[in-house]
Design an enzyme around this catalytic site. Structure first.
Site: not given
Length: 335
Positions: A117, A256, A286
């Site tokens: 990520c 993020h 996500n």
């Protein structure tokens, strides 16, 4: 002899994003998992996510986002392609050369970066290094992940969180004072905590496993939340100091898109107003390395980002990895 101010740096020149057509909303998940729309939204801020259909891959998504970013930049061809992903089409070879070939960039340098990520921020630093070293004049950087392929379809702790997608930027050689010039970077890792987010099998340590669950993501959510908020806040403070910015200078915080509560907590720790947050997690989930460029593309499209805005970018991911950078937003229209 060149002076510090005459050195070339990476400048954002193009932007694009792409999401697979299939949408899975919370009501669909509620029909097959022990969960509800309210439970998912209250803990993550997610209402729906896009997922790949069988036969669609990370490379497919990366090509679509890359094409849009190249169009946005009016590019005639990048000389390097960097793909940030932790879900490559194969373990070997890297997927970036396939992306380059399909975009008509055969012959360009092409390689993958896997920081999960945090991958987009790590890849930004890598691409910026290629430009500042004179190895490249223009780099196509794509963050793309099909993370739905790594989660146990029966696990209500991970399935609602992750979606698939790709986002891309084109970086060109420019000068530090330009809008779009990437500022300093702050990058870190802590491998002692690798087991907080891990897919145990499939690599060289455990190539095969008799336990099906070893091929799916294992995540220790509460610990991840604690480390994500602390590390992103620390890294953000560090990069602001290096850039000579104060918290009050920041117009937009693009973190993020893992969990809306994580982003709100980081903003609070930094002393940033909640309305400075750029958020698109409600409709993307996500998307790992794709999340920040997708958020940038959405914000540039809907007018949340304006030319001249001072933007703070920060990410946290498995590894553990985390990092941040800053830039003054350029006048760029997403492709």
């Amino acid at each position: 002899m060149a002076t510090l101010d005459s050195r070339e740096v990476a400048v954002v020149a193009g932007l694009g994003g792409w999401l697979p057509p299939r949408v899975v909303d919370n009501s669909e998940l509620s029909r097959r998992l022990d969960t509800t729309d309210e439970w998912i939204r209250s803990r993550t801020g997610i209402g729906r996510r896009h997922v790949v259909d069988p036969g669609m891959s990370t490379v497919d998504m990366a090509v679509e986002a890359g094409r849009r970013a190249l169009s946005s930049a009016g590019s005639t061809g990048a000389d390097a392609v960097v793909l940030a992903t932790s879900t490559p089409d194969q373990v070997c070879p890297a997927s970036a050369p396939q992306v380059a070939s399909r975009l008509g960039l055969g012959g360009a340098a092409a390689f993958d970066v896997n920081a999960v990520c945090s991958g987009f921020v790590y890849a930004l630093a890598t691409a910026a290094g290629l430009i500042s070293a004179g190895a490249s004049r223009e780099v196509l950087l794509v963050g793309a992940d099909a993370f739905s392929t790594l989660v146990d379809p029966e696990d209500r702790g991970t399935v609602p969180i992750f979606g698939d997608g790709a986002g891309a930027v084109v970086l060109r050689a420019g000068h530090p004072g330009e809008a779009g010039a990437l500022g300093p970077f702050d990058l870190h890792s802590d491998g002692e905590l690798a087991d907080l987010l891990v897919v145990p099998a499939g690599g060289s340590r455990k190539r095969m496993s008799d336990e099906p669950g070893d091929y799916y993501l294992s995540m220790r959510g509460p610990a991840v939340f604690r480390h994500a908020t602390a590390r992103m806040a620390e890294s953000s403070r560090a990069v602001l100091e290096r850039a000579g910015w104060t918290v009050g200078d920041v117009d937009r915080f693009v973190g993020h898109q893992a969990n809306v509560r994580i982003l709100q907590t980081v903003a609070k720790q930094l002393g940033l107003p909640v309305d400075s947050l750029v958020l698109n997690i409600e409709h993307t989930g996500n998307t790992s390395a794709a999340s920040i460029p997708l958020a940038l593309a959405d914000a540039a499209t809907d007018g949340t980002l304006h030319a001249g805005d001072r933007v703070l970018i920060s990410a946290f991911g498995a590894g553990l990895t985390w990092g941040s950078t800053v830039l003054r937003w350029p006048a760029v229209t997403p492709g």
